[in-house]
Design a protein around this motif. Structure first.
Motif, PDB file in Angstrom:
ATOM      1  N   VAL A 134       0.835  -1.200   0.000  1.00 11.06           N
ATOM      2  CA  VAL A 134       0.000   0.000   0.000  1.00 11.06           C
ATOM      3  C   VAL A 134       0.873   1.255   0.000  1.00 11.06           C
ATOM      4  O   VAL A 134       1.615   1.514   0.941  1.00 11.06           O
ATOM      5  CB  VAL A 134      -0.931  -0.007   1.237  1.00 11.06           C
ATOM      6  CG1 VAL A 134      -1.756   1.272   1.297  1.00 11.06           C
ATOM      7  CG2 VAL A 134      -1.834  -1.247   1.215  1.00 11.06           C
ATOM      8  N   ALA A 135       0.752   2.060  -1.070  1.00 12.79           N
ATOM      9  CA  ALA A 135       1.524   3.301  -1.182  1.00 12.79           C
ATOM     10  C   ALA A 135       0.803   4.484  -0.534  1.00 12.79           C
ATOM     11  O   ALA A 135       1.438   5.419  -0.057  1.00 12.79           O
ATOM     12  CB  ALA A 135       1.797   3.607  -2.656  1.00 12.79           C
ATOM     13  N   TRP A 136      -0.523   4.454  -0.534  1.00  7.38           N
ATOM     14  CA  TRP A 136      -1.362   5.514   0.035  1.00  7.38           C
ATOM     15  C   TRP A 136      -2.675   4.879   0.433  1.00  7.38           C
ATOM     16  O   TRP A 136      -3.113   3.917  -0.207  1.00  7.38           O
ATOM     17  CB  TRP A 136      -1.596   6.614  -1.008  1.00  7.38           C
ATOM     18  CG  TRP A 136      -2.669   7.585  -0.615  1.00  7.38           C
ATOM     19  CD1 TRP A 136      -2.497   8.760   0.068  1.00  7.38           C
ATOM     20  CD2 TRP A 136      -4.074   7.471  -0.863  1.00  7.38           C
ATOM     21  NE1 TRP A 136      -3.711   9.374   0.264  1.00  7.38           N
ATOM     22  CE2 TRP A 136      -4.700   8.594  -0.307  1.00  7.38           C
ATOM     23  CE3 TRP A 136      -4.874   6.526  -1.491  1.00  7.38           C
ATOM     24  CZ2 TRP A 136      -6.079   8.811  -0.357  1.00  7.38           C
ATOM     25  CZ3 TRP A 136      -6.252   6.716  -1.546  1.00  7.38           C
ATOM     26  CH2 TRP A 136      -6.834   7.857  -0.986  1.00  7.38           C
ATOM     27  N   HIS A 137      -3.330   5.412   1.458  1.00 10.29           N
ATOM     28  CA  HIS A 137      -4.644   4.889   1.844  1.00 10.29           C
ATOM     29  C   HIS A 137      -5.486   5.954   2.534  1.00 10.29           C
ATOM     30  O   HIS A 137      -4.958   6.945   3.062  1.00 10.29           O
ATOM     31  CB  HIS A 137      -4.509   3.668   2.758  1.00 10.29           C
ATOM     32  CG  HIS A 137      -4.121   4.021   4.159  1.00 10.29           C
ATOM     33  ND1 HIS A 137      -2.825   4.314   4.524  1.00 10.29           N
ATOM     34  CD2 HIS A 137      -4.859   4.155   5.284  1.00 10.29           C
ATOM     35  CE1 HIS A 137      -2.786   4.595   5.813  1.00 10.29           C
ATOM     36  NE2 HIS A 137      -3.999   4.516   6.303  1.00 10.29           N
ATOM     37  N   ALA A 138      -6.796   5.722   2.517  1.00  9.07           N
ATOM     38  CA  ALA A 138      -7.757   6.559   3.234  1.00  9.07           C
ATOM     39  C   ALA A 138      -9.056   5.772   3.349  1.00  9.07           C
ATOM     40  O   ALA A 138      -9.280   4.808   2.611  1.00  9.07           O
ATOM     41  CB  ALA A 138      -8.007   7.867   2.491  1.00  9.07           C
ATOM     42  N   PHE A 139      -9.895   6.189   4.269  1.00  8.02           N
ATOM     43  CA  PHE A 139     -11.250   5.655   4.349  1.00  8.02           C
ATOM     44  C   PHE A 139     -12.165   6.691   3.710  1.00  8.02           C
ATOM     45  O   PHE A 139     -12.162   7.858   4.110  1.00  8.02           O
ATOM     46  CB  PHE A 139     -11.666   5.402   5.805  1.00  8.02           C
ATOM     47  CG  PHE A 139     -11.118   4.116   6.363  1.00  8.02           C
ATOM     48  CD1 PHE A 139     -11.795   2.920   6.183  1.00  8.02           C
ATOM     49  CD2 PHE A 139      -9.926   4.105   7.069  1.00  8.02           C
ATOM     50  CE1 PHE A 139     -11.297   1.727   6.698  1.00  8.02           C
ATOM     51  CE2 PHE A 139      -9.416   2.930   7.598  1.00  8.02           C
ATOM     52  CZ  PHE A 139     -10.106   1.735   7.404  1.00  8.02           C
ATOM     53  N   LEU A 140     -12.930   6.281   2.700  1.00  7.07           N
ATOM     54  CA  LEU A 140     -13.825   7.181   1.980  1.00  7.07           C
ATOM     55  C   LEU A 140     -15.269   6.745   2.162  1.00  7.07           C
ATOM     56  O   LEU A 140     -15.555   5.548   2.256  1.00  7.07           O
ATOM     57  CB  LEU A 140     -13.510   7.162   0.476  1.00  7.07           C
ATOM     58  CG  LEU A 140     -12.089   7.512   0.041  1.00  7.07           C
ATOM     59  CD1 LEU A 140     -11.989   7.440  -1.485  1.00  7.07           C
ATOM     60  CD2 LEU A 140     -11.681   8.885   0.541  1.00  7.07           C
ATOM     61  N   THR A 141     -16.170   7.726   2.162  1.00 11.11           N
ATOM     62  CA  THR A 141     -17.590   7.385   2.161  1.00 11.11           C
ATOM     63  C   THR A 141     -17.921   6.775   0.804  1.00 11.11           C
ATOM     64  O   THR A 141     -17.164   6.926  -0.172  1.00 11.11           O
ATOM     65  CB  THR A 141     -18.471   8.628   2.376  1.00 11.11           C
ATOM     66  OG1 THR A 141     -18.313   9.502   1.245  1.00 11.11           O
ATOM     67  CG2 THR A 141     -18.130   9.345   3.678  1.00 11.11           C
ATOM     68  N   GLU A 142     -19.046   6.096   0.732  1.00 14.22           N
ATOM     69  CA  GLU A 142     -19.481   5.507  -0.548  1.00 14.22           C
ATOM     70  C   GLU A 142     -19.600   6.608  -1.614  1.00 14.22           C
ATOM     71  O   GLU A 142     -19.209   6.418  -2.761  1.00 14.22           O
ATOM     72  CB  GLU A 142     -20.824   4.791  -0.365  1.00 14.22           C
ATOM     73  CG  GLU A 142     -21.217   3.923  -1.532  1.00 14.22           C
ATOM     74  CD  GLU A 142     -20.788   2.475  -1.382  1.00 14.22           C
ATOM     75  OE1 GLU A 142     -20.379   1.906  -2.418  1.00 14.22           O
ATOM     76  OE2 GLU A 142     -20.867   1.913  -0.292  1.00 14.22           O
ATOM     77  N   GLU A 143     -20.102   7.775  -1.221  1.00 19.36           N
ATOM     78  CA  GLU A 143     -20.263   8.889  -2.159  1.00 19.36           C
ATOM     79  C   GLU A 143     -18.902   9.389  -2.651  1.00 19.36           C
ATOM     80  O   GLU A 143     -18.736   9.689  -3.839  1.00 19.36           O
ATOM     81  CB  GLU A 143     -21.045  10.032  -1.506  1.00 19.36           C
ATOM     82  CG  GLU A 143     -22.485   9.696  -1.165  1.00 19.36           C
ATOM     83  CD  GLU A 143     -22.648   8.800   0.077  1.00 19.36           C
ATOM     84  OE1 GLU A 143     -21.743   8.769   0.946  1.00 19.36           O
ATOM     85  OE2 GLU A 143     -23.681   8.101   0.146  1.00 19.36           O
ATOM     86  N   GLU A 144     -17.937   9.510  -1.741  1.00 21.73           N
ATOM     87  CA  GLU A 144     -16.592   9.941  -2.138  1.00 21.73           C
ATOM     88  C   GLU A 144     -15.953   8.926  -3.087  1.00 21.73           C
ATOM     89  O   GLU A 144     -15.313   9.309  -4.070  1.00 21.73           O
ATOM     90  CB  GLU A 144     -15.702  10.117  -0.901  1.00 21.73           C
ATOM     91  CG  GLU A 144     -16.085  11.305  -0.040  1.00 21.73           C
ATOM     92  CD  GLU A 144     -15.375  11.320   1.308  1.00 21.73           C
ATOM     93  OE1 GLU A 144     -15.148  12.429   1.824  1.00 21.73           O
ATOM     94  OE2 GLU A 144     -15.057  10.229   1.848  1.00 21.73           O
TER      95      GLU A 144
END
Length: 171
Positions: A134-144
């Motif tokens: 994993v080079a980058w990560h985030a938690f996104l909403t379904e809409e995002e």
């Protein structure tokens, strides 16, 4: 052992084991194998999204809305899903992911075909993603996530798995 040397079960069009071979050979010869795709949601119901490292054998540096990977020789889909999720997220004690659907994906010459078992799991603990994966990560909403589908370059098998997961939810 590097990733290309990992031994995988080779399967047929009906997902029956017909042999074993190193991952590099499986990809080079376009042999059918098995993979897991685990959609991870946090306590706020956001989806774990990441960009793969440039050293990945298949689809390097692309975005993905799943963690997961190949199923090792003799390993079950369920065991591989739990192992892959814990490894890539850098957590332990994760609940066993729940399988939602399974389909045969054709990479159209990239690395053959693979049976793709799609799972869901909740991870309420802090993640420490595996740097090799994993080079980058985030938690996104379904809409995002939906808004970025047309903006970012996504792994094609993950896109296919995501579309099937959405269809399963609405179906």
């Amino acid at each position: 052992m590097n990733a290309a040397d990992e031994v995988l079960d080779v399967v047929d069009e009906n997902d029956r084991v017909i042999g074993q071979a190193p991952r590099g050979e499986v990809y080079a010869r376009g042999l059918i194998h098995r993979c897991t795709f685990i959609q991870v949601r946090d306590a706020r119901n956001r989806i774990f999204v990441h960009r793969r490292t440039p050293t990945k054998l298949v689809f390097p540096s692309l975005y993905d809305m799943f963690v997961g990977g190949v199923v090792g020789a003799g390993e079950s889909y369920d065991d591989a899903a739990l192992r892959e999720a814990q490894e890539e997220l850098g957590v332990s004690g994760l609940a066993r992911p729940k399988q939602v659907t399974k389909f045969l994906y054709d990479s159209e010459g990239v690395a053959g075909k693979w049976w793709s078992a799609v799972y869901e799991v909740r991870c309420d603990q802090p993640v420490r993603p595996q740097a090799e994966e994993v080079a980058w990560h985030a938690f996104l909403t379904e809409e995002e996530l939906m808004a970025r589908l047309s903006e970012w370059e996504w792994v094609p098998d993950g896109r296919a798995a995501y579309e099937r997961l959405l269809a399963h939810r609405t179906g």
